[in-house]
Design an enzyme around this catalytic site. Structure first.
Site, mmCIF file in Angstrom:
data_model
loop_
_atom_site.group_PDB
_atom_site.id
_atom_site.type_symbol
_atom_site.label_atom_id
_atom_site.label_comp_id
_atom_site.label_asym_id
_atom_site.label_seq_id
_atom_site.Cartn_x
_atom_site.Cartn_y
_atom_site.Cartn_z
ATOM 1 N N ASP A 449 1.157 -7.168 0.176
ATOM 2 C CA ASP A 449 2.271 -6.225 0.051
ATOM 3 C C ASP A 449 3.103 -6.514 -1.201
ATOM 4 O OD1 ASP A 449 3.961 -4.150 0.814
ATOM 5 O OD2 ASP A 449 4.271 -4.915 2.841
ATOM 6 N N ASP A 517 3.839 4.403 4.155
ATOM 7 C CA ASP A 517 4.486 3.951 5.396
ATOM 8 C C ASP A 517 4.744 5.133 6.320
ATOM 9 O OD1 ASP A 517 4.542 1.254 5.002
ATOM 10 O OD2 ASP A 517 6.582 1.180 4.226
#
Ligand code: DGJ
Length: 706
Positions: A449, A517
């Site tokens: 990430d 997301d």
């Protein structure tokens, strides 16, 4: 294929359907000749023999015609190359040599004042042409400051009107396709954030004379770079269009070349297709599956990730319970997301300390990994190696390891700072931490990430601090490459708060990407529609999460709609399985089973966007050999009107296609049709009755060529 003219000054690179040609003029100016449909060498030579444009006051005969316009001399277009030594700025170059070897054309020039070698590199892969540039300080002179070095400049042929397609967005709304008419001047897209960004994918497409999904000429350019970048689409005063692209968001300096040093730009790839936007996408997908994505021939497993269900509140017992449920519905890869390490019980602490949290995982990760393996799944974890929280052992020990300017605020976005990966001590630390981690437990998968952009990109004490921008990306690539080499069984996912780092550069060293997301299945249709313009389903991770979608919009949707939406890419499940009823778990199991049957077609097939998601019926189709899968969604049925038939593509009109199974046999029986035989011509010209009704309905259809 590369052909060279008899005079050694004309070159033609050809793929199956397209050609690219260039020519060295009498004054050693490197001129663009052709990019488009396939041509012969003789055609290129005829173009080279044409007289140049008539002289016109205040206009340069070079502008709009050069392969790689440098700064200096009679040029007024945006320069691809801008360099300086203390007393001389710009470039005057002489042609040195051309070489063709192993499918690559290299044209070498030299600027004697700067002692700078400049090599332009061309390689055709299918119909995608990869271009880059290499700068070398040839020694015995002052250091050369590279203010800007674009990878390439693409020149389009003269056409009446150009239209620009781009993928823009923001967090939770990435990769949305927009089209606009090109006008005179420059249209600049890019990132000044240190990563590819949620705001723009480094890709543009240009079409003229109204290309459509399956017809017409489309040009596309995509940059293989995961840091800051810029693509400038310029329509010059005479209507010519050039597209310059490269790393870095401006021209303020990227590197300092000392004698003997060199710099290679990232690849800026270009594609011409006569098959409309769909044809262009399929060619981009084929290119990535064949030449970019590692192990692309393998299908990606169905994963489970509890991030939306648990956030930072995780424990070993809870993960074990979720793992058992995940295994039960057929998941193949169980991923522990954030909060397993350091003192990471919220986003305020722990980043940088890559050892398991002793309260949460007293025996380390191995016991959980073993249990997950025992359940028949692979085991994965989340990391964010380029970041550090101020509240971490790493930052307490090395506050100078973060990007910062002395005496200035160290901006904390999401309570975190960015490590200066250009530093070799930081690189060594990360390698050691990650290598140890991957050796400590049987880890099969890493979700990597990156949750904040650069803000204070300073490097106190460094002579050329601005090199941090590019060097960060090179260090990231080197780390990933080394980890992959040392741990060949581990797959990697690129994530950046969703889709903030998706590009051809990161895809060369990761197995899939986290698309967004935003896991709302309706929003996802538009995000996936944009994503598919450039990247294949094989890398597009998509999760089924809970309904209502409390993260974003409280939208309620059926498991059917959520699964069919996520099955358009690499299927994952991200809901709180401990709260799913037995009936929901049983239905989920059926969808997962079905996905496993269709996934070779979805992940490796040719993708046809049958209808764009614009409020009504939308659909994508995948064709792999004789197997066909259609995923269809109905957002809303209006005015009681019957839903239109869905015309398929990519079939043989003379062929017959048998419906496999009962389409998507899950949940409902009203779409029975197993064994029904459809004629290719009918599916192509009249279409399929989908039976979709109401709001947020979805279905899957499968056919096998008889
Ligand atoms: C952002 C990612 O996109 C999410 O999926 C999740 O991994 C969080 N980071 C964890 O902090």
């Amino acid at each position: 294929m590369i052909e060279v003219g008899g005079d050694g000054r004309t070159w033609v690179l050809s793929g199956p359907t397209s050609s690219y040609a260039l020519h060295l003029g009498a004054g050693d100016e490197l001129l663009h000749l052709h990019w488009g449909a396939r041509i012969a060498l003789a055609d290129a030579e005829a173009l080279a023999a044409e007289p140049g444009p008539p002289a016109r006051g205040f206009e340069s005969p070079l502008d709009g015609r050069e392969e790689y316009p440098v700064e200096g001399g009679p040029r007024f277009v945006r320069p691809a190359l801008s360099v300086r030594t203390p007393e001389v700025r710009g470039t005057e170059w002489q042609f040195g040599a051309a070489s063709v070897a192993a499918g690559e054309l290299r044209l070498r020039f030299e600027d004697t004042a700067h002692r700078l070698g400049i090599t332009l590199v061309y390689r055709m892969r299918g119909d995608v042409l990869e271009r880059s540039a290499v700068l070398e300080h040839l020694g015995h002179g002052p250091d050369v400051e590279v203010l800007r070095a674009d990878s390439a400049v693409w020149t389009l042929p003269e056409r009446e009107r150009w239209r620009l397609s781009q993928l823009h967005g923001r967090w939770a709304a990435e990769s949305r396709l927009v089209r606009s008419d090109l006008t005179y001047g420059e249209k600049i897209i890019g990132s000044r954030r240190g990563h590819t960004s949620h705001q723009h994918l480094p890709w543009v497409a240009l079409d003229a004379e109204g290309a459509s999904e399956e017809h017409g000429e489309v040009y596309g350019c995509a940059l293989a770079w995961s840091g800051s970048w810029r693509i400038a689409v310029q329509q010059l005063p005479d209507g010519r269009v050039q597209i310059a692209g490269g790393s870095g968001h401006d021209d303020s300096g990227q590197a300092l070349l000392r004698p003997g040093e060199s710099l290679t730009t990232p690849v800026f790839a270009g594609l011409w297709s006569a098959g409309g936007f769909g044809g262009a996408s399929r060619a981009w997908h084929a290119y990535q599956l064949e030449h970019v994505i590692p192990d692309a021939q393998d299908v990606r497993p169905v994963l489970y990730n509890s991030w939306e269900a648990t956030g930072f509140d995780i424990s070993e017992a809870q993960q074990r319970a979720l793992a058992r449920r995940a295994a039960d519905i057929g998941v193949e890869l169980f991923v522990v997301d954030d909060a397993w390490f350091g003192r990471r019980t919220s986003d305020r602490a722990g980043l940088g300390d890559w050892t398991p949290n002793p309260d949460r995982f007293p025996g380390g990760l191995k016991p959980l990994a073993d249990e997950v393996h025992g359940l028949g799944m692979q085991f994965g974890i989340w990391v964010e190696p380029e970041m550090v929280n101020a509240d971490s052992d790493l930052y307490r020990a090395h506050p100078d390891w973060v990007q910062h300017f002395p005496g200035r605020t160290r901006t904390e976005f999401r309570h975190q700072l960015v490590l200066n990966l250009a530093r070799t001590d930081v690189q060594d630390y990360l390698w050691e931490q990650l290598h140890t981690l991957l050796s400590s437990a049987p880890i099969d998968y890493v979700k990597w990430d990156f949750n904040r952009s650069f803000t204070d990109a300073g490097w106190p004490g460094e002579e050329c601090p601005q090199r941090l921008w590019n060097d960060h990306v090179h260090a990231l690539y080197a780390l990933l490459d080394r980890l992959r080499a040392e741990h060949p069984g581990v797959a990697f996912e690129s994530c950046s708060g969703g889709g903030g780092r998706i590009d051809l550069g990161i895809l060369a060293r990761t197995d899939q990407v986290w698309t967004s997301d935003n896991t709302d299945p309706l929003d996802r249709l538009a995000i996936q529609h944009g994503f598919s313009q450039l990247h294949p389903a094989r890398v597009m991770a998509a999760w089924v999460t809970d309904s209502p979608n409390t993260q974003l919009n409280d939208r309620v949707s059926s498991l059917r709609f959520r699964f069919v939406s996520a099955m358009a890419g690499v299927l994952g499940v991200g809901g709180d399985l401990t709260r799913w009823s037995e009936a929901e778990l049983a239905e989920a199991r059926e969808w997962v089973d079905l996905y496993k049957e269709i996934r070779p077609v979805v992940q490796h097939g040719e993708l046809y966007r049958l209808r764009a998601p614009d409020g009504g019926l939308s659909a994508v189709q995948y064709v792999h050999g004789g197997e066909v899968v259609v995923l269809a969604w109905l957002q809303a049925q209006r005015y009681g009107e019957p839903v239109a038939r869905l015309r398929l593509r990519g079939l043989d009109p003379a062929g017959t296609y048998e419906q496999v199974g009962v389409g998507d046999r899950v949940g409902r029986s009203d779409r029975a049709g197993a064994g029904e035989v459809h004629r290719g011509a009918v599916l192509l010209h009249h279409g399929l009755h989908t039976g979709l009704r109401g709001d947020l309905d979805a279905a899957i259809f499968r056919f096998s060529r008889k």
